[in-house]
Design an enzyme around this catalytic site. Sequence first.
Site, short mmCIF file in Angstrom:
data_model
loop_
_atom_site.label_atom_id
_atom_site.label_comp_id
_atom_site.label_asym_id
_atom_site.label_seq_id
_atom_site.Cartn_x
_atom_site.Cartn_y
_atom_site.Cartn_z
CB CYS A 122 -1.00 0.01 1.15
SG CYS A 122 -0.24 -0.04 2.78
CE LYS A 200 -3.44 -3.88 8.48
NZ LYS A 200 -2.37 -3.54 7.56
NE ARG A 210 -5.32 3.12 6.09
CZ ARG A 210 -6.49 2.54 6.02
NH1 ARG A 210 -7.55 3.22 5.61
NH2 ARG A 210 -6.63 1.26 6.35
NE ARG A 222 -5.24 -0.20 3.83
CZ ARG A 222 -4.75 0.50 2.81
NH1 ARG A 222 -5.11 0.21 1.58
NH2 ARG A 222 -3.91 1.50 3.02
CD GLU A 238 -7.55 -14.41 8.17
OE1 GLU A 238 -6.45 -14.93 7.87
OE2 GLU A 238 -8.26 -13.82 7.34
CE LYS A 253 -1.92 -2.45 11.86
NZ LYS A 253 -1.33 -2.38 10.57
C1 PBG Z 1 0.05 -1.50 5.86
C2 PBG Z 1 -0.07 -1.19 7.30
C3 PBG Z 1 -0.97 -0.35 7.97
C4 PBG Z 1 -0.57 -0.31 9.30
C5 PBG Z 1 0.54 -1.14 9.41
N1 PBG Z 1 0.81 -1.69 8.16
C6 PBG Z 1 -2.08 0.49 7.48
C7 PBG Z 1 -3.25 -0.06 6.81
O1 PBG Z 1 -3.48 -1.27 6.74
O2 PBG Z 1 -3.98 0.77 6.29
C8 PBG Z 1 -1.19 0.52 10.39
C9 PBG Z 1 -0.29 0.88 11.51
C10 PBG Z 1 -0.80 1.98 12.37
O3 PBG Z 1 -1.92 2.49 12.21
O4 PBG Z 1 -0.04 2.38 13.26
N2 PBG Z 1 -0.93 -2.27 5.29
#
Ligand code: PBG
Length: 328
Positions: A122, A200, A210, A222, A238, A253
Site C-alpha cells: 500500500c 488485522k 496513512r 480495505r 486466521e 492489530k
Molecule cells: C500496511 C499497514 C498499515 C498499518 C501497518 N501496516 C495500514 C493499513 O493497513 O492501512 C497501520 C499501523 C498503524 O496504524 O499504526 N498495510
Amino acid sequence: MGFPTTRMRRLRRTETLRRMVRETRLTVDNLVMPLFVRPGTNEQRPITSMPGQYQWSVDRLVEEVKTLEGLGVPAVLLFGIPDAKDEFGSAAYRPDAIVCRAVEAIKSNCPDICVITDVCLCEYTSHGHCGVVRENRDGVADVENDATLELLAKEACCHAAAGADMVAPSDMMDGRVGAIRQALDGNGHEEAAIMAYSAKFASAFYGPFREAAESAPQFGDRRSYQMDPPNQREALREMALDLEEGADILMVKPALPYLDILQAASERFDVPLAAYHVSGEFAMVKAAAAQGWLDERRTALEILTAIRRAGARLIMTYWAKDAAGWLA
Ligand code: PBG
C-alpha cells in the site's frame, strides 16, 4: 472467608508489597519501535497526526536506531515511503528499495538490533491498496489475491537479502504466509522469521498511519481483505491458518479494542504473540494529553501493561522509545 477477615487492601498498602504481588510486568524487551524511512539525506519530517514521530532519511534513521539500541529497545519495524509509486508497487521489491537500503545501513551500524520489515504494497502503489487491483466478478475494482502473493514474496525476499531478521506481512491476502515462507526458503533465507499480521482488522484507528506512510487508498477501503471488526472466531481461524503456513509469531492489530482476541489467542496458541498498538490509539492519547486531559506517561504505561496482560509478548508501539526511558 470474607470481610473483615479478608482484606484485599493489605497487599496494596506499600509499593514494595504491590511490587511483590504484581502479575504482569512490562519491560523494554517487549517493545518494538515502528519507524518510517523516506528518500533523501538529513531528513526528519514530523508526522502531524503523530506528535513526536517522523519520516527519516536513511542516515538520520540510523542515528535514531542507535539511540533506541542504547535504550535497550530490542527491535524496530520499518515502513518505507518510496520516491515513486506505480500500479504494481514495484518500488517495494527492487533490491535498492528504500527499506532494503535502510536495513543494510542499520545492520552495518547496529548489528545487534532485530530488524523487522513490514511487507505490504500500500505504501508503494499509486492507488494505495495492498496489492494488485483488478475488477472482481461484480465489475468492482478490488485487490486480486493470487497475483499479489507473488509480489509480496518478492518483497519479502528483497528485505531478507538486505539483512532483515524478520518480515511482517500486513496485507491480509489469503495464503501469503505460505507463499512468503516458500520463497524465503527457496532463496536461501530459511533463517528469516515471519511475524504475521494475522488478525488485522479493517480499523478506523489506522488514520494517522496513512498520513505517516502516505498510503491512504485512493478509492474504496480495505474491507474486502482486512477483517470485519465484530469477528473473534474468524480471527482465531486466521491465526491458526498462518501458523499452519509457517508463521513464527502471530499478531493482533489494533491492540486495545481487540484485547479479547489476544486473550483468546494466548489460551489457544503456543507461539509468541504480538500486538500492534496502532497510530490512532497513540494519537488519541497524545491529543488528550496535549489538552491536559490525560497524563501521557501513566496512560501509556497502563495501556502497554494491559496489552501484556492480555497475552502479547511483543508490542509494536510508537511509545517504544519513550517507554524504554520511563521503564529504565
Ligand atoms: C500496511 C499497514 C498499515 C498499518 C501497518 N501496516 C495500514 C493499513 O493497513 O492501512 C497501520 C499501523 C498503524 O496504524 O499504526 N498495510
